[in-house]
Design a protein around this motif. Structure first.
Motif, short mmCIF file in Angstrom:
data_model
loop_
_atom_site.label_atom_id
_atom_site.label_comp_id
_atom_site.label_asym_id
_atom_site.label_seq_id
_atom_site.Cartn_x
_atom_site.Cartn_y
_atom_site.Cartn_z
N ALA A 96 5.73 -2.27 0.33
CA ALA A 96 5.61 -1.33 -0.78
C ALA A 96 4.85 -2.01 -1.91
N THR A 97 4.23 -1.22 -2.76
CA THR A 97 3.57 -1.74 -3.95
C THR A 97 3.99 -0.93 -5.16
N ALA A 98 3.79 -1.50 -6.35
CA ALA A 98 4.20 -0.79 -7.57
C ALA A 98 3.34 -1.22 -8.75
N GLN A 99 3.35 -0.42 -9.79
CA GLN A 99 2.73 -0.76 -11.07
C GLN A 99 3.82 -1.27 -12.00
N ALA A 100 3.97 -2.58 -12.07
CA ALA A 100 5.02 -3.14 -12.93
C ALA A 100 4.50 -3.42 -14.35
N GLY A 101 3.21 -3.40 -14.55
CA GLY A 101 2.65 -3.64 -15.88
C GLY A 101 2.81 -5.08 -16.35
N VAL A 102 2.77 -6.04 -15.40
CA VAL A 102 2.87 -7.46 -15.77
C VAL A 102 1.78 -7.80 -16.79
N LYS A 103 0.59 -7.37 -16.51
CA LYS A 103 -0.52 -7.56 -17.46
C LYS A 103 -1.51 -6.41 -17.38
N TYR A 104 -1.87 -6.03 -16.16
CA TYR A 104 -2.87 -4.97 -15.98
C TYR A 104 -2.24 -3.61 -16.23
N ARG A 105 -3.10 -2.67 -16.61
CA ARG A 105 -2.69 -1.27 -16.78
C ARG A 105 -3.33 -0.44 -15.66
N ASP A 106 -2.71 0.62 -15.30
CA ASP A 106 -3.31 1.61 -14.40
C ASP A 106 -3.72 1.05 -13.05
N ARG A 107 -2.96 0.08 -12.56
CA ARG A 107 -3.20 -0.38 -11.20
C ARG A 107 -1.92 -1.04 -10.69
N THR A 108 -1.80 -1.12 -9.37
CA THR A 108 -0.65 -1.80 -8.79
C THR A 108 -0.77 -3.30 -9.04
N ASP A 109 0.35 -3.96 -9.26
CA ASP A 109 0.32 -5.40 -9.51
C ASP A 109 1.51 -6.14 -8.88
N VAL A 110 2.30 -5.43 -8.10
CA VAL A 110 3.38 -6.10 -7.36
C VAL A 110 3.40 -5.57 -5.93
N MET A 111 3.57 -6.46 -4.96
CA MET A 111 3.80 -6.04 -3.58
C MET A 111 5.09 -6.65 -3.09
N LEU A 112 5.80 -5.88 -2.27
CA LEU A 112 7.03 -6.37 -1.65
C LEU A 112 6.90 -6.18 -0.15
N ALA A 113 7.15 -7.25 0.60
CA ALA A 113 7.18 -7.18 2.06
C ALA A 113 8.60 -7.53 2.50
N VAL A 114 9.22 -6.68 3.31
CA VAL A 114 10.57 -6.95 3.80
C VAL A 114 10.54 -7.05 5.32
N LEU A 115 11.14 -8.12 5.81
CA LEU A 115 11.13 -8.41 7.25
C LEU A 115 12.52 -8.22 7.82
N ASP A 116 12.59 -7.55 8.95
CA ASP A 116 13.88 -7.32 9.62
C ASP A 116 14.54 -8.66 9.97
N PRO A 117 15.89 -8.63 10.12
CA PRO A 117 16.56 -9.85 10.58
C PRO A 117 15.90 -10.38 11.86
N GLY A 118 15.87 -11.70 11.97
CA GLY A 118 15.28 -12.32 13.15
C GLY A 118 13.85 -12.78 12.97
N ALA A 119 13.25 -12.51 11.80
CA ALA A 119 11.86 -12.90 11.58
C ALA A 119 11.74 -14.41 11.34
N THR A 120 10.62 -14.95 11.71
CA THR A 120 10.27 -16.35 11.48
C THR A 120 9.30 -16.40 10.29
N VAL A 121 9.51 -17.33 9.37
CA VAL A 121 8.59 -17.47 8.23
C VAL A 121 8.10 -18.92 8.15
N ALA A 122 6.81 -19.11 8.02
CA ALA A 122 6.24 -20.45 7.84
C ALA A 122 5.21 -20.38 6.72
N GLY A 123 4.86 -21.52 6.15
CA GLY A 123 3.93 -21.47 5.01
C GLY A 123 3.19 -22.77 4.79
N VAL A 124 2.08 -22.65 4.08
CA VAL A 124 1.26 -23.80 3.67
C VAL A 124 0.97 -23.61 2.19
N PHE A 125 1.06 -24.70 1.41
CA PHE A 125 0.99 -24.57 -0.05
C PHE A 125 0.01 -25.57 -0.66
#
Lengths: 405, 405
Positions: free
Chosen positions: B24-53
């Motif tokens: 899902a996405t939303a317009q939270a108004g963190v800084k920008y106006r009139d555009r989406t600026d937050v995304m949320l991704a939700v993963l069902d139980p059992g998902a694997t998550v890995a990352g590089v930073f």
């Protein structure tokens, strides 16, 4: 011909003659028309010569030749010949042959051994050096040799420089005064096309080669190796220093002579930054509190070479977040919560965030200056370092994107 | 709003839904106006998550939080929340508190453990994150969660990007098809203000965390770590990958799944270069014949980061002398007389000098292309590497010198 740098010194200093040194310049027509493009310096027998050179793996034929010769001790005279307009870099075996022909001609005309003839070339890369034009000018050069004339030499070695660079210092040693006079060229650190850094320093002091070489190495680290315009390294960078050994003797490291020499080298280095391609701001970066001096150099270098820091300063934007970024990418040990950032006397950030007293308006006002000092205290140890650079402007892009095409 | 990059792909790809993932996405108004600026991704139980930073020493609070959590194995669900407009970097303990509040709110609303909530923030540095605006948007986001919608997510995370970046690949495993879909943002490598690189990749394949983490590390070296726009490194760079474990299983390295994942990551990395600030040319640098792969990377990196090479290409100037310069300064072993340089199929230099058949006219014609391939064969060994970058133009200076002031 680019306009005079807004950071140029008001005038070229008075450079006195150095006992035991004669100079001449000529219009050899290597590439430029209607200006001098060759300088010849001839040193009386007994002179000491030392040098520092680019570490580039693709260094030019002239640099390789100088490096092969620089370690030798000799009581014979010596000569330095420099041309602008063509760097004779990446010109293969033909380039080596050009250097050999020039050295042989200079040795013959000046009556010095070939292994005491040092040459430098600066200008376009990859094009055959018309060494016949240089050798044809040598008799005229020798005929014109005279004491003094260092200012004319400074002009003959310019390429994209917008002003000639010179500096002089005097030191009392044993009741007598010795003089150190130097010239430099360079307006990128270091654009290979037309902005190689070349430095020639002369003194009448008496000093042994090994001692002079040690001094030069250390002092170069704190002067010419502490400046950057664009992070690029020339194939031709050369610093040659000759002591004519006519005056008082220098026997030790870390005395007044070395202080004066270091001061002169820093002066010339700053002049190179002030003539940095497109520069409108002279920037000093003071790093302290690092775990080691080497770490402090990493941080200073990351800031000085960051296109984002340099473009922000060009825009007079007090964008201290980009300094935090550069500290972070430097590879040095750093801790957000002990980091302190200053612009001149203004504390910008401390304890991991913007300082309570800092305002964007104060930062913006400071950024309007011609000379900017950025302070970074890492809060971890005693390591410190200082570097100097300039901003990154539209004029840099214009000079380098539109240069040959 | 900068104009669309001339190197932008013709269209955003069709990104299918991934079983086990809702967005899902939303317009939270963190800084920008009139555009989406937050995304949320939700993963069902059992998902694997890995990352590089990012390896930055001044990395952001969100990155530090992700790194602390990423090593855990869990069968619980997971969530990823990303905001644009504020990077929450160099905001001290307040920044850490913001991350904690966001994670707690997401965990509660999505019914996942807090240590399975990963966040990223991208935007201006050093300003307090208005986390209350983000937490206020969470209920709406959760209500809007749906399969698909990855393209909307790609738009919500944009800052100075001129186009959204997405890629998809399918792989046959055990007679079934698994899908890998990814999105990215970034238009500097990496401007800390508004151009942090963020990458999110989702797959329905089944794969264990350690195996996925190994793959990601190696593939990142050949994709996101092989691109550069301006040599600057963000405080916030994050790549997160989630496998929902709904589809066929991947058990080994170096199979078709890894090939497809590597291909997708390279696609996204190239899109970041194509949106490089001010870019007008997409440049590939192929280095071969080095003494080691590490040496080849040094040479490729020196060329890709050289302001002089990048401005020459911006000016469509076939200035191969600057490539010789960059090879020389790279620190890698190099020999003038074995070096070979090519522009596409055109041999430019070999055996220490310009090639006999090369003409400036041929080089200049080649430089008019949108996509340039520079080849450097060092002629010393078997080490090889490829990197990608863009040119350095007036628009880069305009974007970065005039941004905040």
């Amino acid at each position: 011909m680019p306009a005079l740098s807004p950071l140029a010194p008001e005038r070229f200093p008075e450079l006195p003659a150095i006992d035991g040194l004669r100079l001449a310049t000529a219009q050899a027509g290597v590439k430029y028309r209607d200006r001098t493009d060759v300088m010849l310096a001839v040193l009386d027998p007994g002179a000491t010569v030392a040098g520092v050179f680019t570490r580039s793996a693709t260094r030019s034929a002239a640099v390789l030749d100088c490096q092969a010769k620089i370690g030798g001790d000799s009581d014979a005279g010596a000569a330095i010949l420099v041309n602008s307009g063509n760097s004779n870099a990446f010109t293969g075996r033909a380039g080596e042959a050009s250097v050999a022909r020039i050295c042989a001609a200079v040795a013959r005309a000046c009556d010095v051994p070939e292994d005491r003839v040092f040459t430098s070339s600066t200008g376009v890369i990859g094009e055959r050096l018309p060494d016949d034009r240089i050798t044809a000018a040598i008799d005229g050069l020798v005929g014109g040799l005279a004491p003094g004339g260092i200012d004319a030499a400074a002009r003959a070695i310019m390429t994209t420089d917008t002003f000639p660079k010179g500096a002089v210092r005097s030191v009392e040693i044993g009741g007598e005064t010795v003089t150190i006079a130097g010239i430099a060229k360079g307006s990128g650190m270091i654009a290979p096309d037309m902005a190689t850094m070349l430095v020639y320093i002369f003194t009448d002091a008496s000093i042994q080669r090994a001692l002079l070489q040690d001094m030069l190495g250390d002092l170069t680290d704190r002067s010419f190796n502490a400046i950057t315009v664009d992070s690029d390294t020339s194939t031709s960078d050369t610093l040659l220093m000759a002591a004519t050994n006519k005056g008082s003797a220098v026997h030790d490291r870390h005395g007044p002579f070395e202080d004066a020499l270091g001061d002169l080298m820093l002066d010339l280095a700053h002049q190179v930054v002030r003539d940095g391609e497109g520069a409108t701001k002279f920037i000093q970066i003071d790093v302290s509190g690092a775990e080691s001096d080497a770490d402090a150099r990493k941080v200073a270098s990351a800031i000085a070479n960051s296109p984002l820091v340099k473009t922000a300063i060009a825009g007079e934007d007090p964008n201290w977040g980009r300094i935090v970024m550069a500290v972070g990418k430097s590879g040095a040990a750093a801790n957000r919560d002990t980091l302190r950032i200053t612009f001149g006397d203004i504390e910008v950030a401390r304890d991991g965030w913007v300082s309570p007293d800092y305002t964007e308006a104060r930062g913006a006002e400071y950024m309007k200056r011609d000379e900017i000092t950025i302070g970074v205290d890492l809060g971890l140890g005693d390591g410190a370092d200082t570097m100097w650079t300039c901003d990154l402007t539209h004029a840099y892009i214009t000079i380098n994107a539109d240069y040959r095409s």
